[in-house]
Design a protein around this motif. Structure first.
Motif, PDB file in Angstrom:
ATOM      1  N   MET A  22       2.597  -9.295  -3.269  1.00  0.00           N
ATOM      2  CA  MET A  22       1.525  -8.319  -3.262  1.00  0.00           C
ATOM      3  C   MET A  22       0.367  -8.835  -4.106  1.00  0.00           C
ATOM      4  O   MET A  22       0.543  -9.280  -5.225  1.00  0.00           O
TER       5      MET A  22
ATOM      6  N   ASP B 283      -2.919  -8.730  -6.467  1.00  0.00           N
ATOM      7  CA  ASP B 283      -3.476  -7.866  -7.496  1.00  0.00           C
ATOM      8  C   ASP B 283      -4.906  -7.543  -7.092  1.00  0.00           C
ATOM      9  O   ASP B 283      -5.806  -8.374  -7.194  1.00  0.00           O
ATOM     10  N   CYS B 284      -5.126  -6.332  -6.621  1.00  0.00           N
ATOM     11  CA  CYS B 284      -6.432  -5.939  -6.084  1.00  0.00           C
ATOM     12  C   CYS B 284      -7.517  -5.903  -7.150  1.00  0.00           C
ATOM     13  O   CYS B 284      -8.702  -5.984  -6.818  1.00  0.00           O
TER      14      CYS B 284
ATOM     15  N   ASP C  77      -4.757  -1.349   4.172  1.00  0.00           N
ATOM     16  CA  ASP C  77      -4.073  -1.592   2.907  1.00  0.00           C
ATOM     17  C   ASP C  77      -4.370  -0.465   1.907  1.00  0.00           C
ATOM     18  O   ASP C  77      -5.523  -0.247   1.529  1.00  0.00           O
ATOM     19  N   HIS C  78      -3.311   0.245   1.487  1.00  0.00           N
ATOM     20  CA  HIS C  78      -3.455   1.364   0.552  1.00  0.00           C
ATOM     21  C   HIS C  78      -3.893   0.905  -0.836  1.00  0.00           C
ATOM     22  O   HIS C  78      -4.643   1.616  -1.513  1.00  0.00           O
ATOM     23  N   HIS C  79      -3.423  -0.257  -1.253  1.00  0.00           N
ATOM     24  CA  HIS C  79      -3.745  -0.747  -2.598  1.00  0.00           C
ATOM     25  C   HIS C  79      -5.238  -1.039  -2.728  1.00  0.00           C
ATOM     26  O   HIS C  79      -5.847  -0.778  -3.772  1.00  0.00           O
ATOM     27  N   SER C  80      -5.834  -1.583  -1.683  1.00  0.00           N
ATOM     28  CA  SER C  80      -7.267  -1.866  -1.728  1.00  0.00           C
ATOM     29  C   SER C  80      -8.059  -0.559  -1.795  1.00  0.00           C
ATOM     30  O   SER C  80      -9.043  -0.459  -2.524  1.00  0.00           O
TER      31      SER C  80
ATOM     32  N   SER D 277      -6.996   2.244  -3.148  1.00  0.00           N
ATOM     33  CA  SER D 277      -6.819   2.736  -4.524  1.00  0.00           C
ATOM     34  C   SER D 277      -7.740   2.006  -5.491  1.00  0.00           C
ATOM     35  O   SER D 277      -8.318   2.612  -6.395  1.00  0.00           O
ATOM     36  N   GLU D 278      -7.881   0.710  -5.298  1.00  0.00           N
ATOM     37  CA  GLU D 278      -8.745  -0.070  -6.188  1.00  0.00           C
ATOM     38  C   GLU D 278     -10.214   0.325  -6.010  1.00  0.00           C
ATOM     39  O   GLU D 278     -10.952   0.455  -6.984  1.00  0.00           O
TER      40      GLU D 278
END
Length: 195
Positions: free
Chosen positions: A1, A3-4, A20-23, A25-26
């Protein structure tokens, strides 16, 4: 994964387009506070500013697959906030104009004679706005309003969750409040036209 936090805005947008959910969130972490401050400075209202920012992020996520950012991500987000703020101002101006004309009518009309006419006009306006709700939201709202069903009964009948029912009713009331203006919405609610 990945690190965004170390990615550029352009890289985050590419990941966002791929779902992408992480992007997402970032992007939220990077811009949420700044966008809220920007909206608040324009609106001078905490709740309205929060609503605007929430709408921006919901739209960003829902339209991620066909997102077309011509400038920078920050430029895109600030422009989106400004557009929403302008919509709020337009809506407030229209609502104020409607309330003023409604108040003028109520101040100048003989009390008993025109009361029923105004009430019928208001009922027609409310019905029109209810009929303009999205189909599923309208169906849920009408089951509550006309058949007096509980959230659980509506959920069972439509085979959806109680949370969905509660959310749709809350959104319907918020939409109607926005369309009718606060004064008319409270009046309609207190007189039972929305129950």
């Amino acid at each position: 994964m990945t690190d965004c936090r170390t990615l550029s805005d352009a890289q985050l947008v590419d990941l966002l387009k791929a779902g992408d959910h992480h992007s997402f969130s970032e992007i939220y972490k990077r811009y949420n506070t700044l966008l809220y401050i920007y909206a608040y400075k324009k609106l001078q209202d905490t709740e309205s500013a929060k609503d605007v920012i929430q709408e921006i992020y919901v739209h960003l996520w829902n339209s991620r697959s066909n997102l077309n950012i011509q400038t920078t991500l920050s430029g895109y987000l600030y422009k989106a906030v400004l557009n929403r703020v302008l919509n709020v101002f337009r809506h407030v101006a229209i609502t104020q104009e409607y309330i003023s004309s409604f108040k003028e009518v109520t101040d100048n009309a003989p009390a008993q004679t025109d009361y029923r006419i105004r009430e019928k006009d208001l009922e027609a306006l409310i019905e029109k706005e209810i009929n303009n709700l999205p189909e599923k939201m309208r169906e849920i709202f009408q089951l509550r309003r006309q058949e007096y069903l509980s959230n659980k009964e509506i959920a069972d009948r439509l085979n959806i969750s109680e949370h969905t029912v509660a959310t749709q009713i809350k959104r319907a009331l918020k939409t109607l409040r926005g369309k009718l203006g606060l004064f008319l919405f409270i009046y309609a609610f207190l007189t039972g036209m929305l129950k």
